[in-house]
Design a protein around this motif. Structure first.
Motif, PDB file in Angstrom:
ATOM      1  N   GLY A  71      27.775  46.720  56.286  1.00 51.74           N
ATOM      2  CA  GLY A  71      28.257  46.891  54.914  1.00 51.74           C
ATOM      3  C   GLY A  71      28.676  48.306  54.570  1.00 51.74           C
ATOM      4  N   THR A  72      29.486  48.899  55.439  1.00 48.38           N
ATOM      5  CA  THR A  72      29.849  50.307  55.271  1.00 48.38           C
ATOM      6  C   THR A  72      30.533  50.595  53.933  1.00 48.38           C
ATOM      7  N   VAL A  73      31.431  49.691  53.533  1.00 48.21           N
ATOM      8  CA  VAL A  73      32.228  49.975  52.330  1.00 48.21           C
ATOM      9  C   VAL A  73      31.619  49.356  51.063  1.00 48.21           C
ATOM     10  N   ASN A  74      30.533  48.623  51.214  1.00 52.14           N
ATOM     11  CA  ASN A  74      30.034  47.828  50.088  1.00 52.14           C
ATOM     12  C   ASN A  74      29.545  48.661  48.905  1.00 52.14           C
ATOM     13  N   MET A  75      28.894  49.785  49.197  1.00 51.66           N
ATOM     14  CA  MET A  75      28.316  50.600  48.130  1.00 51.66           C
ATOM     15  C   MET A  75      29.390  51.077  47.148  1.00 51.66           C
ATOM     16  N   SER A  76      30.582  51.298  47.679  1.00 56.00           N
ATOM     17  CA  SER A  76      31.671  51.809  46.832  1.00 56.00           C
ATOM     18  C   SER A  76      32.099  50.800  45.768  1.00 56.00           C
ATOM     19  N   ARG A  77      31.699  49.551  45.947  1.00 53.26           N
ATOM     20  CA  ARG A  77      32.145  48.510  45.002  1.00 53.26           C
ATOM     21  C   ARG A  77      31.332  48.490  43.717  1.00 53.26           C
ATOM     22  N   PHE A  78      30.112  49.060  43.768  1.00 54.58           N
ATOM     23  CA  PHE A  78      29.260  48.861  42.578  1.00 54.58           C
ATOM     24  C   PHE A  78      28.514  50.104  42.100  1.00 54.58           C
ATOM     25  N   ILE A  79      28.469  51.157  42.917  1.00 52.09           N
ATOM     26  CA  ILE A  79      27.541  52.240  42.551  1.00 52.09           C
ATOM     27  C   ILE A  79      28.063  53.070  41.375  1.00 52.09           C
ATOM     28  N   TYR A  80      29.405  53.177  41.223  1.00 46.20           N
ATOM     29  CA  TYR A  80      29.962  53.912  40.081  1.00 46.20           C
ATOM     30  C   TYR A  80      30.818  53.004  39.224  1.00 46.20           C
ATOM     31  N   ASP A  81      30.880  53.333  37.958  1.00 52.00           N
ATOM     32  CA  ASP A  81      31.721  52.592  37.019  1.00 52.00           C
ATOM     33  C   ASP A  81      33.177  52.949  37.302  1.00 52.00           C
ATOM     34  N   CYS A  82      33.958  51.955  37.690  1.00 58.25           N
ATOM     35  CA  CYS A  82      35.349  52.232  38.058  1.00 58.25           C
ATOM     36  C   CYS A  82      36.147  50.936  37.964  1.00 58.25           C
ATOM     37  N   ALA A  83      37.287  50.993  37.286  1.00 56.53           N
ATOM     38  CA  ALA A  83      38.054  49.772  37.013  1.00 56.53           C
ATOM     39  C   ALA A  83      38.806  49.267  38.238  1.00 56.53           C
ATOM     40  N   ASN A  84      39.301  50.184  39.065  1.00 58.55           N
ATOM     41  CA  ASN A  84      40.178  49.780  40.174  1.00 58.55           C
ATOM     42  C   ASN A  84      39.551  50.171  41.514  1.00 58.55           C
ATOM     43  N   VAL A  85      39.062  49.174  42.211  1.00 58.60           N
ATOM     44  CA  VAL A  85      38.372  49.468  43.474  1.00 58.60           C
ATOM     45  C   VAL A  85      38.944  48.598  44.592  1.00 58.60           C
ATOM     46  N   SER A  86      39.239  49.215  45.719  1.00 60.93           N
ATOM     47  CA  SER A  86      39.675  48.472  46.909  1.00 60.93           C
ATOM     48  C   SER A  86      38.817  48.895  48.093  1.00 60.93           C
ATOM     49  N   THR A  87      38.385  47.922  48.877  1.00 61.88           N
ATOM     50  CA  THR A  87      37.684  48.267  50.128  1.00 61.88           C
ATOM     51  C   THR A  87      38.238  47.426  51.270  1.00 61.88           C
ATOM     52  N   ARG A  88      38.306  48.045  52.423  1.00 65.16           N
ATOM     53  CA  ARG A  88      38.783  47.347  53.622  1.00 65.16           C
ATOM     54  C   ARG A  88      37.889  47.742  54.793  1.00 65.16           C
ATOM     55  N   TYR A  89      37.592  46.769  55.652  1.00 65.65           N
ATOM     56  CA  TYR A  89      36.736  47.031  56.818  1.00 65.65           C
ATOM     57  C   TYR A  89      37.385  46.434  58.054  1.00 65.65           C
TER      58      TYR A  89
END
Lengths: 734, 240
Positions: free
Chosen positions: A310-328
């Motif tokens: 889950g390398t990119v998973n933390m970026s999805r929820f740890i900060y308040d942010c409207a536009n988030v993209s993750t790719r693995y």
């Protein structure tokens, strides 16, 4: 503070006297010694293998290779699919898929004869071109064909690109190796068609299933003992080829076989944290509000299994942010398959994310903690759920005060102590709180003892101590009267030890079983003459005595109750699992690591003058063992930040530093001053005790804290771990 | 005299007079000095092969049928095994052992595999991790780098030898109190080193303890608590 909140480790006596029995230490009559011989190429086929000299060597009982092995029937049943969990099938054919892949098993009657005979094995190969360098093969990246492997988007795809302030950077972490102090080891034996393993496994039940699959025997026929583990940190989450090899040898000889890997083999054959390249894109307003966040990761896997984390998973929820993209993405390379290493994924991901947050804070001329507070997430935007509890702000405050954050200057290199540049940095960590269905049997014995049984392991965090503390808290029995039986098959089924879930899963099961047992005892007592006419609700249970709340002279001991009812024991076995309510919430642990570094600008030397690790892990069951785990996780993170890297000579596809002299891990001299702080507030949702898990968050966030502090001290941003002195010395202004 | 012939003759003698064994060993070593090329480990003919071939098979050249049978029954193996062991008298935790061991056996493997004292741990087998630390004649050593055969008449103390029954050594007590471990695998080595660290006079400050305990790796990362434990024992001033 309750009487069980700061108890000594219950297996301490066994561990300080040398009487704790680790896997290869079971006294097994007739045991013989096995050793694996590895390939000397990274990819190809075995042309020929000369085993004659070894076979003739004194004391040798068997040499097993792909040419003479009795292939386990389960080998044929595995579908040709690259799912994770289908490891290398040892001795299956002549193919070589990575350097030091086992090509022969040598078994002899003594350890010394086995080692000597193993040195006589020689093989020739048809070499094929190998690929072990992720940075050169990154263009061969591919998506994993599962739901978890899908890209994630919230709001606009790569929305950060449209922000007022944009920051982009690439970060890499090298291959790191778990290297628990205890080598991977096993004693394998067969009783007819029933295998028994004394092995280094983090999951007794998982190992049983794997072995049953390979040898095509019923799961119930597989016995696994793994009562003490000398650390594992994730490497015990797989059933590895060496375990299967030992079982093959034991079956062939019909004798118990002991097989202990060499330290060198620990670097090549039992997994590692994968080399990972990450790209970060952050977008924010000038005032410091995050508007976009993109996190991409490319990681290595083996040529025969698709491993992901889950390398990119933390970026999805740890900060308040409207536009988030993750790719693995993953790239198959010619190595052994990676395996989750402490803080799997999140440790890697937090390095990129928390460094990028620090870099963005500098760009915005904000204090890094101010910047984070501006983007504090009031809910989990990924799952669109409220947090069950979140005391991250308390972690910030607790850490700032202890580290002396007020002495930090945002301008890099502006604080000095003598000849040393001083820097302060922090990094945030998080990990999900999971709870697996777990069975625990609790039984009262006439001698006043309480026995708690579960097949879960204790690889070091203090699971047995946690079970004891919870059992003592509920029954009121002294800690000394609680006996834990764990780490072996045949006991009520416990979970695999991993994912910071053991206390939540097993602790809850102990909690529930003990409550049921106390009720059962009280119920039994209420029927006796002593409590005639007293409602059951007015009876209490404390320290093995059932008494009336109103008239304490009316009491009966558990021992006499059992005798009167002609019982040898009073038993409850209960399966405990999470309730539906928990699904409505997002349940995470949080941690923040703070470091103060001193950097010598002439030598590039980095000293960690002070390390403070703060965590919101819900209720702290036992301060002593939890603090130990937090100290230890932080030390693991220090290794990740400053020294650990498996260096590969890509010309040959083999490691250069496959030993403790060359692969550096933190030693005592590296750890100058360490502190731990727990918020210690109960989570109302997670489980009956209100715990949230600690093992992973103890490490996640430490590496970026160090990198950020080094930048604060020197103005030099190191984006490829580990931060060794050569990366600093060239560019620092003296 | 040619070494091979010498060996053969002695071997034949040995069949009759096993007590000559000790002398033979010394002679063999002396011969090796004079003929260094004849016995090398790197040679594709191993030392063991060499002894067996030069010894027993030459004996077989005299070929009484009973000796052929001896070979078939693997007696050659037994003789070779006998030739390869050396006597060792060693005291471990106050108990005397008179053993015949292979010269290549390390003290660590002797303790763990032959004396069943598994409290001393194998972490690397290269002297890099400290898990195998024991005391030999009062000094801490790495038992994985120590050939057992070199420890003639030595007094060895392992982790099993510290406690008196249920009464723990002060260092063991301090490790429990300060939680100086998690998985427990490096712990015996840490405790043996910790005691030595104080006895050597290298525990006068936390800095000094950290430095002199850095040969003992703890992958669980209990260093903070290990230093606490050693500091307390040092300050307690008890005789160790």
């Amino acid at each position: 503070m309750s009487k069980t909140s700061n108890i000594n480790r219950v297996d301490g006596f066994a561990k300080v006297t040398g009487s704790a029995t680790y896997s290869a230490e079971y006294k097994t009559p007739g045991v013989v010694y096995g050793c694996l011989v590895g390939s000397t190429i990274a990819r190809g086929r075995i042309k020929s293998i000369d085993t004659k000299k070894a076979e003739w060597a004194p004391g040798v009982l068997a040499v097993i290779t792909h040419l003479n092995v009795d292939k386990p029937t389960g080998y044929q049943k595995v579908k040709d699919k690259r799912n994770f969990g289908q490891p290398l099938q040892i001795f299956k054919d002549d193919s070589v898929l990575y350097y030091d892949q086992p090509i022969a098993l040598v078994i002899a009657d003594t350890f010394e004869r086995m080692q000597y005979a193993a040195s006589l094995i020689k093989a020739d190969y048809f070499k094929e071109e190998h690929s072990t360098d992720l940075q050169k093969a990154a263009d061969k990246e591919k998506k994993i064909d599962t739901e978890k492997g899908n890209d994630y988007h919230r709001g606009e795809h790569d929305g950060y690109k449209n922000a007022e302030v944009i920051f982009e950077a690439e970060y890499t972490i090298p291959t790191e190796v778990h290297n628990p102090m205890e080598l991977a080891n096993i004693i394998a034996k067969w009783d007819g068609n029933k295998p028994t393993l004394y092995t280094k496994s983090q999951g007794v039940e998982g190992t049983r299933r794997s072995v049953a699959g390979v040898f095509d025997v019923p799961v119930e026929d597989v016995s696994v003992f793994s009562e003490y583990l000398g650390g594992a940190f994730g490497m015990g989450l797989h059933t590895w080829p060496y375990e299967i090899a030992a079982l093959m040898g034991a079956k062939k000889l019909n004798r118990p076989v002991k097989l202990v890997l060499h330290r060198e083999q620990m670097f090549t054959n039992v997994g590692f944290r994968p080399f990972t390249i990450q790209k970060m894109g952050l977008g924010a307003t000038k005032a410091g509000k995050l508007t976009g966040l993109t996190h991409e990761a490319v990681a290595m896997t083996s040529s025969y299994e698709d491993f992901m984390e889950g390398t990119v998973n933390m970026s999805r929820f740890i900060y308040d942010c409207a536009n988030v993209s993750t790719r693995y993405r993953i790239v198959p390379l010619d190595t052994c398959t990676p395996i989750w290493m402490r803080g799997p994924g999140e440790a890697t991901g937090s390095f990129a994310l928390e460094c990028a947050m620090d870099e963005m804070a500098y760009k915005l001329n904000l204090d890094p903690i101010e910047f984070r507070k501006l983007n504090y997430a009031e809910k989990d935007q990924e799952q669109n759920k409220p947090w069950s509890s979140k005391y991250l702000l308390e972690c910030y405050e607790g850490g700032m005060e202890r580290i002396g954050w007020k002495n930090r200057k945002n301008e890099p290199g502006s604080v000095k102590e003598g000849n040393w540049l001083v820097g302060y940095g922090m990094g945030t960590g998080t990990f999900g709180c999971y709870r697996s269905p777990t069975s625990v049997k609790a039984k009262f014995l006439p001698d006043g003892n309480l026995v708690l049984q579960c097949s879960v392991n204790d690889m070091g965090p203090g699971t047995a101590t946690m079970m004891t503390a919870i059992g003592a808290e509920i029954t009121g029995l002294p800690v000394e009267n609680i006996i834990i039986e764990m780490g072996k098959s045949g006991l009520p089924k416990g979970p695999t030890q991993g994912g910071s879930a053991t206390t939540s899963s097993v602790g809850s099961a102990v909690h529930d079983a003990c409550n049921l047992l106390v009720s059962k005892a009280v119920g039994l007592a209420s029927g006796t003459l002593a409590f005639k006419g007293i409602p059951i609700t007015e009876l209490t249970f404390e320290n093995g005595v059932i008494s009336s709340k109103k008239n304490s002279s009316k009491s009966v001991t558990l021992a006499s109750l059992l005798t009167a009812n002609k019982l040898d024991e009073l038993t409850v076995e209960n399966l405990s699992k999470a309730d539906e309510e928990a699904k409505k919430y997002s349940i995470y642990s949080f941690s923040v690591h703070f470091v103060k570094v001193l950097v010598n600008p002439n030598l590039g030397k980095i000293r960690l003058a002070h390390v403070v690790s703060c965590a919101d892990i819900g209720t702290v069951i036992n301060q002593k063992t939890s603090a130990g785990q937090m100290y230890g996780g932080a030390v693991g993170g220090i290794g990740m930040g400053l020294m650990e890297a498996l260096e590969i000579d890509h010309r040959f596809g083999r490691p250069i530093n496959n030993n403790f002299a060359d692969y550096h891990v933190p030693v005592n001299a590296d750890i100058e001053k360490q502190e731990v702080f727990f918020v210690n507030k109960k989570d109302p949702i997670s489980n009956p005790m209100g715990t949230k898990g600690l093992g992973e968050t103890a490490l996640v966030g430490m590496a970026p804290a160090i990198a950020n502090a080094v930048f604060n001290a020197t103005g030099k941003r190191v984006r490829d771990l580990p931060i060794t002195l050569d990366k600093i010395i060239e560019t620092v202004k003296v | 005299m040619n070494f091979i012939t010498f060996c053969d003759l002695r071997l034949l003698n040995l069949l009759e007079y096993p007590s000559d064994f000790a002398n033979l060993k010394i002679d063999r070593m002396a011969s090796k000095k004079n003929n260094p090329k004849e016995v090398t480990e790197n040679d594709s003919n191993s030392r063991r092969d060499f002894i067996k071939k030069s010894g027993l098979f030459t004996a077989l050249a005299f070929t009484p049928p009973s000796l052929v049978m001896a070979s078939e029954n693997k007696w050659d193996e037994k003789i070779a095994e006998y030739l390869e062991t050396v006597p060792l008298s060693i005291e471990v935790n106050g108990k005397k052992h008179n053993l015949n061991i292979e010269p290549r056996t390390t003290l660590l493997d002797l303790l763990r595999e032959q004396l069943q004292l598994t409290g001393t741990k194998k972490g690397c087998d290269h002297g890099q991790c400290g898990a195998c630390t024991v005391h030999v004649n009062g000094t801490r050593i790495l038992s994985c780098l120590t050939l057992a055969s070199m420890q003639q008449n030595a007094e060895v103390t392992t982790i099993e030898g510290l406690a008196k029954g249920k009464k723990l050594h002060p260092m063991q007590e301090a490790f429990i109190k300060h939680d100086g471990f998690q998985c427990g695998y490096c712990t015996p080595g840490q405790i043996m080193s910790g005691i030595a660290c104080i006895k050597e006079g290298h525990a006068n400050s936390r800095e000094e303890i950290r430095e002199y305990m850095s040969g003992n790796i703890c992958r669980c990362g209990a260093y903070h608590n290990i230093v606490d434990a050693i500091t307390e024992v040092k300050e307690g001033g008890k005789e160790l």
